[in-house]
Motif scaffolding. Structure first.
Motif, mmCIF file in Angstrom:
data_model
loop_
_atom_site.group_PDB
_atom_site.id
_atom_site.type_symbol
_atom_site.label_atom_id
_atom_site.label_comp_id
_atom_site.label_asym_id
_atom_site.label_seq_id
_atom_site.Cartn_x
_atom_site.Cartn_y
_atom_site.Cartn_z
ATOM 1 N N UNK A 82 60.248 32.480 50.485
ATOM 2 C CA UNK A 82 60.032 33.801 50.091
ATOM 3 C C UNK A 82 60.000 34.727 51.171
ATOM 4 N N UNK A 83 59.249 34.360 51.921
ATOM 5 C CA UNK A 83 58.902 35.245 53.545
ATOM 6 C C UNK A 83 60.284 35.288 54.188
ATOM 7 N N UNK A 84 60.977 34.120 54.030
ATOM 8 C CA UNK A 84 62.307 34.030 54.859
ATOM 9 C C UNK A 84 63.359 35.280 54.191
ATOM 10 N N UNK A 85 63.259 35.124 52.831
ATOM 11 C CA UNK A 85 64.434 35.788 51.972
ATOM 12 C C UNK A 85 64.038 37.364 52.060
ATOM 13 N N UNK A 86 62.866 37.557 52.114
ATOM 14 C CA UNK A 86 62.617 38.825 52.149
ATOM 15 C C UNK A 86 62.272 39.624 53.695
ATOM 16 N N UNK A 87 62.387 38.818 54.802
ATOM 17 C CA UNK A 87 62.243 39.222 56.041
ATOM 18 C C UNK A 87 61.003 39.695 56.136
ATOM 19 N N UNK A 88 59.738 39.137 55.467
ATOM 20 C CA UNK A 88 58.559 39.807 55.315
ATOM 21 C C UNK A 88 57.777 39.755 56.614
ATOM 22 N N UNK A 89 57.058 40.759 56.904
ATOM 23 C CA UNK A 89 56.332 40.880 58.042
ATOM 24 C C UNK A 89 54.760 39.994 58.050
ATOM 25 N N UNK A 90 54.515 39.819 56.604
ATOM 26 C CA UNK A 90 53.527 38.824 56.433
ATOM 27 C C UNK A 90 53.566 38.237 55.004
ATOM 28 N N UNK A 91 52.760 37.270 54.662
ATOM 29 C CA UNK A 91 52.545 36.965 53.389
ATOM 30 C C UNK A 91 50.964 36.878 53.024
ATOM 31 N N UNK A 92 50.824 37.032 51.820
ATOM 32 C CA UNK A 92 49.329 36.807 51.139
ATOM 33 C C UNK A 92 49.098 36.146 50.213
ATOM 34 N N UNK A 93 47.741 35.657 50.013
ATOM 35 C CA UNK A 93 47.335 34.844 49.023
ATOM 36 C C UNK A 93 45.885 34.884 48.854
ATOM 37 N N UNK A 94 45.185 34.348 47.796
ATOM 38 C CA UNK A 94 43.802 34.564 47.544
ATOM 39 C C UNK A 94 42.916 33.293 47.987
ATOM 40 N N UNK A 95 41.541 34.109 48.080
ATOM 41 C CA UNK A 95 40.655 32.967 48.268
ATOM 42 C C UNK A 95 39.880 32.610 47.220
ATOM 43 N N UNK A 96 40.486 31.617 46.488
ATOM 44 C CA UNK A 96 40.348 31.173 45.244
ATOM 45 C C UNK A 96 40.809 29.734 44.899
ATOM 46 N N UNK A 97 40.336 29.183 43.933
ATOM 47 C CA UNK A 97 41.179 27.848 43.435
ATOM 48 C C UNK A 97 41.683 28.028 42.145
ATOM 49 N N UNK A 98 42.546 27.499 41.712
ATOM 50 C CA UNK A 98 43.520 27.577 40.569
ATOM 51 C C UNK A 98 43.693 26.158 39.644
ATOM 52 N N UNK A 99 43.305 25.194 40.473
ATOM 53 C CA UNK A 99 43.537 23.749 39.895
ATOM 54 C C UNK A 99 42.421 22.967 40.598
ATOM 55 N N UNK A 100 42.185 21.692 39.833
ATOM 56 C CA UNK A 100 41.537 20.551 40.410
ATOM 57 C C UNK A 100 41.823 19.476 39.434
ATOM 58 N N UNK A 101 41.990 18.259 40.126
ATOM 59 C CA UNK A 101 42.122 17.036 39.489
ATOM 60 C C UNK A 101 43.146 17.065 38.503
ATOM 61 N N UNK A 102 44.115 17.931 39.129
ATOM 62 C CA UNK A 102 45.558 18.209 38.386
ATOM 63 C C UNK A 102 45.555 19.084 37.084
ATOM 64 N N UNK A 103 44.329 19.523 36.827
ATOM 65 C CA UNK A 103 44.312 20.470 35.844
ATOM 66 C C UNK A 103 44.608 22.055 36.263
ATOM 67 N N UNK A 104 45.261 22.656 35.619
ATOM 68 C CA UNK A 104 45.639 23.912 36.079
ATOM 69 C C UNK A 104 44.597 25.068 35.214
ATOM 70 N N UNK A 105 44.182 25.637 35.883
ATOM 71 C CA UNK A 105 43.012 26.733 35.398
ATOM 72 C C UNK A 105 43.759 28.117 34.482
ATOM 73 N N UNK A 106 44.801 28.290 35.325
ATOM 74 C CA UNK A 106 45.501 29.603 34.463
ATOM 75 C C UNK A 106 45.078 30.626 34.944
ATOM 76 N N UNK A 107 43.883 30.601 36.098
ATOM 77 C CA UNK A 107 43.167 31.851 36.307
ATOM 78 C C UNK A 107 42.736 31.743 37.908
ATOM 79 N N UNK A 108 42.404 32.744 38.585
ATOM 80 C CA UNK A 108 41.908 32.782 40.020
ATOM 81 C C UNK A 108 40.451 32.375 39.810
#
Length: 274
Positions: A82-108
């Motif tokens: 995504x960063x490459x396609x957008x020629x982005x100056x940076x990317x961002x993400x959350x300090x959070x978890x969204x899955x554990x043991x293969x289970x998706x929480x669907x939430x941050x």
């Protein structure tokens, strides 16, 4: 006060792409990384923003940097693409978890403020950076409706240690500052006093609502006065490169969005983009 690098922006969403494209002073926007299909051309409206010189940052929501398990390499590669396609100056993400043991929480979900959690986050950030190939990464603390018991660090200590250990920038969500302070019965200004504001990459702004005795960060309501006041307080302390409005549903008429963007610019003391 110095001038911001990019000023006020708004998150790009397909539902409001026409509105975003029509903003004459727009210089910065953000797109949810998982909404992009990296093996297809960019959406035409998003590609046109790039040709205008608008900087576009991919914002990840499913990397799960705060999980105890290593992040999935394929997700990190997607973010890098995504960063490459957008020629982005940076990317961002959350300090959070969204899955554990293969289970998706669907939430941050919030991470325990422990040194063990710091180690896990640092390891996952390193794994993400290996895929990003030098594109800077900004980390966003989330709004949380609960905290894990027995924290070893305050929020400011926890975030500062992660930033120091990783060298990442801070994506400060000022609405999350309000939400967490309200739900913990703490002072939002005290957190601003303790955070390394010089590390801010940009700032999120969003709306929410009081419900069931808690403040919920919905991204579907207008920015409340308390958050606008916090923008004013933040910009009295530092000049972040950009303030970006997040709206993820229940989109209001264009006039209401314009009024909200103008209110954000006024709170910051910055020029309007509308």
């Amino acid at each position: 006060m110095s001038a911001p690098a990019y000023g006020v922006g708004i998150g790009w969403r397909p539902e409001i792409a026409g509105y975003v494209a029509a903003l004459p002073g727009l210089r910065f926007t953000e797109v949810v990384a998982e909404s992009l299909h990296v093996h297809d051309p960019l959406p035409e409206a998003l590609a046109e923003l790039l040709t205008r010189g608008v900087r576009v940052v991919p914002h990840g929501v499913k990397l799960s940097l705060g999980g105890a398990e290593p992040i999935a390499d394929a997700r990190a590669v997607h973010l890098a693409r995504c960063a490459e396609l957008l020629d982005a100056p940076l990317v961002s993400e959350h300090i959070a978890f969204v899955r554990a043991g293969g289970v998706e929480a669907g939430h941050l979900l919030p991470v325990p403020r422990t040194r063990e959690a710091v180690e896990a986050i640092v390891a996952n950030v390193r794994r993400a950076e290996a895929a990003l190939g030098g594109v800077p990464l900004a980390l966003e603390p989330i709004a949380a409706l609960f905290d894990w018991p027995d924290p070893e660090l305050t929020e400011a200590q926890f975030l500062t240690e992660i930033l120091d250990r990783t060298g990442c920038r801070l994506l400060l969500d000022i609405a999350n500052v309000h939400a967490n302070a309200r739900n913990r019965d703490e002072s939002p200004a005290a957190l601003l006093d303790e955070l390394p504001l010089e590390r801010i990459a940009y700032v999120h702004v969003a709306g929410g609502e009081e419900r069931g005795g808690f403040y919920h960060d919905t991204h579907t309501h207008p920015t409340p006065p308390q958050v606008l006041t916090l923008i004013k307080d933040l910009c009295a302390r530092t000049t972040p490169p950009a303030l970006m409005l997040e709206r993820d549903g229940d989109y209001p008429p264009a006039a209401e969005l314009t009024a909200e963007l103008d209110a954000i610019a006024e709170a910051a003391g910055w020029p309007a983009i509308t």
